[in-house]
Design a protein around this motif. Structure first.
Motif, PDB file in Angstrom:
ATOM      1  N   THR A  58       0.931  -1.427  -0.017  1.00  0.00           N
ATOM      2  CA  THR A  58      -0.087  -0.005   0.029  1.00  0.00           C
ATOM      3  C   THR A  58       1.019   1.291  -0.070  1.00  0.00           C
ATOM      4  O   THR A  58       2.111   1.062   0.395  1.00  0.00           O
ATOM      5  N   LYS A  59       0.336   2.479  -0.480  1.00  0.00           N
ATOM      6  CA  LYS A  59       0.995   3.630  -0.263  1.00  0.00           C
ATOM      7  C   LYS A  59       1.621   3.760   1.199  1.00  0.00           C
ATOM      8  O   LYS A  59       2.698   4.214   1.415  1.00  0.00           O
ATOM      9  N   GLU A  60       0.834   3.412   2.177  1.00  0.00           N
ATOM     10  CA  GLU A  60       1.234   3.687   3.611  1.00  0.00           C
ATOM     11  C   GLU A  60       2.358   2.856   3.779  1.00  0.00           C
ATOM     12  O   GLU A  60       3.400   3.004   4.489  1.00  0.00           O
ATOM     13  N   GLU A  61       2.351   1.437   3.235  1.00  0.00           N
ATOM     14  CA  GLU A  61       3.810   0.698   3.538  1.00  0.00           C
ATOM     15  C   GLU A  61       4.859   1.307   2.929  1.00  0.00           C
ATOM     16  O   GLU A  61       6.121   1.010   3.064  1.00  0.00           O
ATOM     17  N   TRP A  62       4.661   1.713   1.722  1.00  0.00           N
ATOM     18  CA  TRP A  62       5.738   2.244   0.756  1.00  0.00           C
ATOM     19  C   TRP A  62       6.468   3.743   1.671  1.00  0.00           C
ATOM     20  O   TRP A  62       7.642   3.684   1.689  1.00  0.00           O
ATOM     21  N   ASN A  63       5.543   4.366   2.024  1.00  0.00           N
ATOM     22  CA  ASN A  63       6.095   5.521   2.960  1.00  0.00           C
ATOM     23  C   ASN A  63       6.777   4.965   4.258  1.00  0.00           C
ATOM     24  O   ASN A  63       7.856   5.632   4.561  1.00  0.00           O
ATOM     25  N   ASP A  64       6.305   3.926   4.945  1.00  0.00           N
ATOM     26  CA  ASP A  64       6.831   3.312   6.014  1.00  0.00           C
ATOM     27  C   ASP A  64       8.151   2.896   5.694  1.00  0.00           C
ATOM     28  O   ASP A  64       9.322   2.780   6.677  1.00  0.00           O
ATOM     29  N   THR A  65       8.166   2.181   4.514  1.00  0.00           N
ATOM     30  CA  THR A  65       9.390   1.487   3.957  1.00  0.00           C
ATOM     31  C   THR A  65      10.500   2.436   3.966  1.00  0.00           C
ATOM     32  O   THR A  65      11.749   2.462   4.099  1.00  0.00           O
ATOM     33  N   TYR A  66      10.047   3.680   3.201  1.00  0.00           N
ATOM     34  CA  TYR A  66      10.888   5.006   3.119  1.00  0.00           C
ATOM     35  C   TYR A  66      11.556   5.398   4.620  1.00  0.00           C
ATOM     36  O   TYR A  66      12.603   5.642   4.734  1.00  0.00           O
ATOM     37  N   GLU A  67      10.576   5.437   5.383  1.00  0.00           N
ATOM     38  CA  GLU A  67      11.235   6.018   6.886  1.00  0.00           C
ATOM     39  C   GLU A  67      12.086   5.065   7.384  1.00  0.00           C
ATOM     40  O   GLU A  67      13.191   5.415   8.138  1.00  0.00           O
ATOM     41  N   LEU A  68      11.776   3.745   7.245  1.00  0.00           N
ATOM     42  CA  LEU A  68      12.733   2.706   7.844  1.00  0.00           C
ATOM     43  C   LEU A  68      13.890   2.599   7.226  1.00  0.00           C
ATOM     44  O   LEU A  68      14.916   2.318   7.697  1.00  0.00           O
ATOM     45  N   LEU A  69      13.992   3.036   5.938  1.00  0.00           N
ATOM     46  CA  LEU A  69      15.315   2.987   5.093  1.00  0.00           C
ATOM     47  C   LEU A  69      16.198   4.210   5.521  1.00  0.00           C
ATOM     48  O   LEU A  69      17.465   3.848   5.758  1.00  0.00           O
ATOM     49  N   GLN A  70      15.510   5.281   5.774  1.00  0.00           N
ATOM     50  CA  GLN A  70      16.405   6.416   6.601  1.00  0.00           C
ATOM     51  C   GLN A  70      16.857   5.969   7.982  1.00  0.00           C
ATOM     52  O   GLN A  70      17.972   6.309   8.164  1.00  0.00           O
ATOM     53  N   ASN A  71      15.870   5.350   8.877  1.00  0.00           N
ATOM     54  CA  ASN A  71      16.584   4.789  10.043  1.00  0.00           C
ATOM     55  C   ASN A  71      17.714   3.669   9.590  1.00  0.00           C
ATOM     56  O   ASN A  71      18.680   3.699  10.716  1.00  0.00           O
ATOM     57  N   ALA A  72      17.388   2.749   8.895  1.00  0.00           N
ATOM     58  CA  ALA A  72      18.389   1.779   8.559  1.00  0.00           C
ATOM     59  C   ALA A  72      19.920   2.545   8.461  1.00  0.00           C
ATOM     60  O   ALA A  72      20.928   2.058   8.858  1.00  0.00           O
TER      61      ALA A  72
END
Length: 135
Positions: A58-72
């Protein structure tokens, strides 16, 4: 929420070697102890909801993936000091996906590794990878 009982990414807490590094509402950032030998620091970002591949997010999961990529990146830069990264999704068996729960690879790369400078495209562009009917 879509869930599969025997899926390792639907149940990351059941594997004592699976470490939840961080999470947000829809995704986890995971590191598995047994994957840290050759690919030191490697991690995956997985949605908590079971999806076979990235095209189902979902779009929300894509956005949350982006957020975790920055955290990673912040976490991996601090803990492992890589010189670069290889990032990517595998979709389907032909692409080497063998856990059919969508997962985004975050692979730190180092100047002193034997294959430094060789990314995904290097391997895919080898002449022996050319399809038969196109040779």
């Amino acid at each position: 929420m879509s869930f599969e009982e025997n899926c390792p990414f639907c149940n990351p807490q059941k594997d004592k070697d699976q470490n939840i590094i961080s999470e947000n509402e829809t995704c986890y950032l995971l590191q598995h102890n047994r994957q840290q030998d050759v690919l030191e620091g490697c991690a995956v970002i997985v949605p908590k909801k079971h999806h076979a591949n990235a095209f189902e997010l979902t779009k929300e999961e894509w956005n949350d993936t982006y957020e975790l990529l920055q955290n990673a990146k912040q976490y991996l830069d601090k803990e492992f000091s890589p010189d670069g990264y290889t990032l990517g999704w595998n979709v389907g068996e032909v692409s080497n996906q063998f856990i059919f729960h969508s997962h985004f690879h975050v692979i730190p790369r180092y100047n002193d590794e034997p294959l430094a400078g060789k990314g995904v495209r290097y391997w895919l562009k080898q002449p022996e990878n050319k399809r038969e009917k196109l040779r």
